[in-house]
Design a protein around this motif. Structure first.
Motif, short mmCIF file in Angstrom:
data_model
loop_
_atom_site.label_atom_id
_atom_site.label_comp_id
_atom_site.label_asym_id
_atom_site.label_seq_id
_atom_site.Cartn_x
_atom_site.Cartn_y
_atom_site.Cartn_z
N LEU A 51 0.86 -1.18 0.00
CA LEU A 51 0.00 0.00 0.00
C LEU A 51 0.89 1.23 0.00
O LEU A 51 1.80 1.36 0.83
CB LEU A 51 -0.90 -0.01 1.24
CG LEU A 51 -1.81 1.21 1.44
CD1 LEU A 51 -2.88 1.28 0.35
CD2 LEU A 51 -2.46 1.17 2.82
N HIS A 52 0.64 2.16 -0.94
CA HIS A 52 1.47 3.36 -1.00
C HIS A 52 0.67 4.52 -1.56
O HIS A 52 -0.44 4.33 -2.09
CB HIS A 52 2.73 3.12 -1.85
CG HIS A 52 2.45 2.79 -3.29
ND1 HIS A 52 2.55 3.72 -4.29
CD2 HIS A 52 2.09 1.64 -3.89
CE1 HIS A 52 2.26 3.15 -5.45
NE2 HIS A 52 1.97 1.89 -5.24
N GLY A 53 1.22 5.70 -1.43
CA GLY A 53 0.60 6.89 -1.98
C GLY A 53 1.27 7.30 -3.27
O GLY A 53 2.47 7.07 -3.46
N ALA A 54 0.50 7.94 -4.14
CA ALA A 54 1.08 8.45 -5.38
C ALA A 54 1.99 9.64 -5.07
O ALA A 54 1.71 10.44 -4.18
CB ALA A 54 -0.04 8.87 -6.34
N GLY A 55 3.10 9.73 -5.78
CA GLY A 55 4.02 10.82 -5.57
C GLY A 55 4.87 10.63 -4.32
O GLY A 55 4.85 9.57 -3.69
N THR A 56 5.61 11.67 -3.95
CA THR A 56 6.52 11.58 -2.81
C THR A 56 6.18 12.55 -1.69
O THR A 56 6.81 12.53 -0.65
CB THR A 56 7.97 11.85 -3.26
OG1 THR A 56 8.05 13.16 -3.85
CG2 THR A 56 8.43 10.81 -4.27
N ARG A 57 5.14 13.39 -1.87
CA ARG A 57 4.81 14.38 -0.85
C ARG A 57 4.11 13.74 0.35
O ARG A 57 4.28 14.19 1.49
CB ARG A 57 3.92 15.48 -1.43
CG ARG A 57 4.62 16.40 -2.39
CD ARG A 57 3.73 17.55 -2.80
NE ARG A 57 3.39 18.41 -1.65
CZ ARG A 57 2.52 19.41 -1.72
NH1 ARG A 57 1.89 19.67 -2.87
NH2 ARG A 57 2.27 20.14 -0.65
N ALA A 58 3.31 12.70 0.08
CA ALA A 58 2.56 12.11 1.19
C ALA A 58 2.14 10.69 0.86
O ALA A 58 1.71 10.41 -0.26
CB ALA A 58 1.32 12.95 1.50
N PHE A 59 2.30 9.82 1.83
CA PHE A 59 1.62 8.53 1.80
C PHE A 59 0.12 8.80 1.86
O PHE A 59 -0.64 8.40 0.99
CB PHE A 59 2.07 7.69 3.00
CG PHE A 59 1.25 6.46 3.26
CD1 PHE A 59 1.41 5.33 2.48
CD2 PHE A 59 0.31 6.43 4.29
CE1 PHE A 59 0.65 4.18 2.71
CE2 PHE A 59 -0.43 5.30 4.54
CZ PHE A 59 -0.27 4.17 3.74
N CYS A 60 -0.29 9.52 2.88
CA CYS A 60 -1.65 10.01 3.03
C CYS A 60 -1.63 11.00 4.19
O CYS A 60 -1.22 10.64 5.29
CB CYS A 60 -2.62 8.86 3.30
SG CYS A 60 -4.29 9.39 3.71
N ALA A 61 -2.05 12.23 3.93
CA ALA A 61 -1.96 13.29 4.94
C ALA A 61 -3.19 13.38 5.83
O ALA A 61 -3.35 14.35 6.55
CB ALA A 61 -1.69 14.63 4.27
N GLY A 62 -4.05 12.35 5.79
CA GLY A 62 -5.19 12.33 6.70
C GLY A 62 -6.50 12.61 6.02
O GLY A 62 -6.63 12.53 4.80
N SER A 63 -7.50 12.94 6.82
CA SER A 63 -8.85 13.15 6.31
C SER A 63 -8.94 14.45 5.51
O SER A 63 -8.17 15.40 5.72
CB SER A 63 -9.85 13.21 7.46
OG SER A 63 -9.94 11.98 8.12
#
Length: 257
Positions: A51-63
């Protein structure tokens, strides 16, 4: 409807959160994640999930905080019940999961990562549960899963203060399993997933289930479950293949039966 979650199937399946710029958790993303988890879980080829986030700025920054106003007095039915269902779905996958964390993993993003079996972070990652700063709770598992991973004292520090941890601090308390150079978390997570995928799949799934239950059961109950699972796994063709491959000094070829 925009595609916010991308799925790649195979022995090492991948789920990518793609809600730029920070891959925040919206209701739409959560619904798509539910479908993605069902798809990889139902695929018999799947032996591990990244499981990963697109790009390099954030895996997931929350709601998605823009949704908060409409949630007033309705947060359970409009947000948290669905999130708890989907996050539990991730945690209860029959196969191990690895979170690849670059950039920010905050709030609901960190709660998602906590559902994974292993977490790999780039050395510039920031992890935290800042919800109390907004006057709300980490209500998608943060108060329950975090103390089970880092202990209650550390969990209280992280939640009550709300300050993010850097990757090195997260590693020191066991919040992440590996720290790698920034930009290489996904590569490292894929390598871990590939290693898991090469193990006996029935034994891997049994081990994951037993470990997940260990904190919830008395030791004697857990040992009894371990004995039953061991007996079932030793009766499989994979167990025979593992022994034969070891004696023949060749890599095993596990068929999952």
């Amino acid at each position: 409807m925009a595609r916010l979650v991308n799925v790649t199937h195979g022995a090492c399946a991948e789920i990518e959160l793609d809600n730029p710029p920070m891959n925040v958790v919206s209701r739409e993303l959560t619904e798509q994640l539910r479908a993605a988890l069902r798809a990889v879980g139902d695929d018999e080829r799947t032996r591990a999930v990244v499981l990963h986030g697109a790009g390099t700025r954030a895996f997931c920054a929350g709601s998605d905080i823009a949704e908060f106003e409409e949630l007033h007095d309705h947060v359970a039915e409009r947000k948290l019940l669905l999130e708890k269902l989907v996050y539990r779905q991730l945690a209860k996958l029959r196969v191990p999961s690895v979170a690849a964390i670059e950039g920010y993993a905050l709030g609901g993003g960190l709660e998602l990562a906590l559902c994974c079996d292993l977490r790999v972070a780039g050395d510039r990652a920031k992890l935290g549960l800042p919800e109390l700063k907004l006057g709300v709770l980490p209500g998608s598992g943060g108060t329950q899963r975090l103390p089970r991973i880092v202990g209650p004292a550390r969990a209280k520090e992280i939640i009550l203060l709300g300050e993010p941890l850097d990757a090195a601090a997260a590693l020191a308390i066991g919040l992440v399993n590996r720290v790698v150079p920034a930009g290489s978390a996904l590569t490292a997570a894929r390598e871990l997933a590939q290693t898991i995928a090469e193990r006996g799949p029935l034994a891997v799934q049994a081990a994951k289930a037993l470990i997940d239950q260990a904190a919830e059961r008395p030791l004697d109950d857990g040992l009894a479950l371990e004995l039953d699972a061991s007996e079932a796994v030793f009766a499989t063709q994979d167990a025979r293949e593992g022994a034969r491959a070891f004696l023949a000094k060749r890599p095993p070829v596990f068929g999952g039966s």
